[in-house]
Design an enzyme around this catalytic site. Structure first.
Site, PDB file in Angstrom:
ATOM      1  N   TYR A   1      -2.539  -0.327   9.912  1.00  0.00           N
ATOM      2  CA  TYR A   1      -2.702  -0.868   8.558  1.00  0.00           C
ATOM      3  C   TYR A   1      -1.390  -0.738   7.779  1.00  0.00           C
ATOM      4  O   TYR A   1      -0.906  -1.699   7.175  1.00  0.00           O
ATOM      5  CB  TYR A   1      -3.827  -0.123   7.830  1.00  0.00           C
ATOM      6  CG  TYR A   1      -3.929  -0.466   6.363  1.00  0.00           C
ATOM      7  CD1 TYR A   1      -4.356  -1.727   5.952  1.00  0.00           C
ATOM      8  CD2 TYR A   1      -3.593   0.465   5.378  1.00  0.00           C
ATOM      9  CE1 TYR A   1      -4.445  -2.050   4.595  1.00  0.00           C
ATOM     10  CE2 TYR A   1      -3.680   0.152   4.035  1.00  0.00           C
ATOM     11  CZ  TYR A   1      -4.104  -1.105   3.649  1.00  0.00           C
ATOM     12  OH  TYR A   1      -4.185  -1.429   2.314  1.00  0.00           O
TER      13      TYR A   1
ATOM     14  N   SER B   1       0.829  -1.208   0.000  1.00  0.00           N
ATOM     15  CA  SER B   1       0.000   0.000   0.000  1.00  0.00           C
ATOM     16  C   SER B   1       0.859   1.252   0.000  1.00  0.00           C
ATOM     17  O   SER B   1       1.971   1.254   0.541  1.00  0.00           O
ATOM     18  CB  SER B   1      -0.894   0.008   1.252  1.00  0.00           C
ATOM     19  OG  SER B   1      -1.487   1.271   1.447  1.00  0.00           O
TER      20      SER B   1
END
Length: 341
Positions: A161, A136
């Site tokens: 995350y 990501s």
């Protein structure tokens, strides 16, 4: 710059196959005549009906096999690899969302750490030609240098995350080093499009408009220092993955990481104004959101901006869909799917 086209004679395993990117990638592979094994736990992080509708479009393909299950179930993953012997694995199953990770850390460790470990172990004991996995843009944290390059320092994540995604890159590198597993990590930059994730801002803004509720914009109403995002249309993401599938790393440690972003960041307000215009066109009447401005949320970053030089050098591809074109496709789909005319 060379890469092998998709090979219909081998088995592709796609985790998160009912997810946004997983669905579009599976569909592309199936349309190319490939055999696809899809796994998804169909959790309720967002509307399960949307996941089921994606899945329904894949099930008619006779080369598609679906397993409902969780990648954190090691026994299931081991059995799946032993039974189907995939040559290419694309791991897109993950608990997504920066803000959700602040309130629900357990599910991120389960899916993004333990689940990915199970995939790596399965690739170790059942050798594959290529493991491609989702990282990501959030790994860049509050990096001030733009555009973000794959060689940048990424040891200061600002959300759990992001930490799990950075961990995935480190784990994959270690397994590539120890067991010679060709692995490629993909740092996705704000993926959007039809049948997308309802937890993403553009989708949520559209939901709020039809619910006659104001949208919340987390930039303090500061238009001069607005948030910037590298919005990347789903078709560009899938083409990038497709090309990289056919180009496993061949270095001494066969592990590489690539940005997949639009290389053209937009101010959040520009994106919102474009969304208003595309919905206006889709509906045939003027759309304007009622806006409420709030401070930036913990875990959010002020800007994402991808350098795509490495991707272009490796496979001759650079994402190219403009936000006007991409958002119009989303707006048309949304109005049709939710019957809003």
């Amino acid at each position: 710059m060379s890469y092998k086209p998709l090979d219909p004679s081998i088995v592709y395993l796609i985790t998160g196959a009912a997810g946004f990117i997983g669905y579009f990638l599976s569909k592309k592979l199936l349309k190319s005549g490939c055999q696809v094994i899809g796994i998804d736990n169909l959790n309720d992080y967002y509307d399960v009906n949307l996941k089921m509708d994606r899945l329904e479009q894949l099930l008619p393909f006779n080369k598609f096999t679906f397993i409902r299950g969780d990648i954190s179930d090691k026994e299931l993953i081991t059995e799946l690899f032993e039974k189907y012997k995939p040559s290419v694995v694309v791991n897109l199953a993950a608990q997504a969302g920066v803000r959700y990770s602040i309130e629900n850390p357990d599910v991120y460790i389960q899916s993004n750490i333990i689940g990915f470990y199970n995939i790596l172990e399965a690739c170790r004991h059942n050798p594959v030609e290529h493991l491609v996995y989702a990282s990501s843009s959030s790994v860049y944290g509050t990096n001030k240098k733009v555009p973000f390059e794959e060689t940048d320092f990424v040891d200061t994540p600002v959300s759990l995350y992001a930490s799990t995604k950075k961990s995935n890159e480190l784990m994959a590198h270690t397994y590539s080093h120890l067991y010679n597993i060709p692995a490629t990590g993909l740092r996705f930059f704000t993926v959007y499009g039809p049948m997308g994730r309802p937890d993403m801002a553009y989708f949520g803004f559209t939901d709020k408009y039809f619910a006659e509720e104001p949208i919340k914009i987390f930039n303090n109403g500061d238009f001069d220092n607005d948030l910037y995002r590298d919005f990347t249309y789903i078709d560009d993401i899938v083409e990038g993955i497709e090309r990289l599938i056919g180009k496993p790393p061949v270095d001494a440690v066969p592990h590489k990481v690539f940005n997949i972003g639009n290389n053209n960041p937009e101010k959040l307000m520009t994106f919102i104004n474009t969304l208003e215009k595309t919905l206006t066109k889709a509906l045939g009447r003027e759309v304007q959101f009622e806006k409420v401005f709030e401070p930036i949320k913990p875990g959010d970053v002020p800007a994402t901006y991808a350098s795509t030089d490495l991707l272009q050098e490796a496979v001759g591809f650079k994402p190219k869909t403009s936000i006007e074109e991409g958002l119009q496709k989303f707006a048309n789909w949304y109005v049709d799917y939710y019957n809003k005319k």
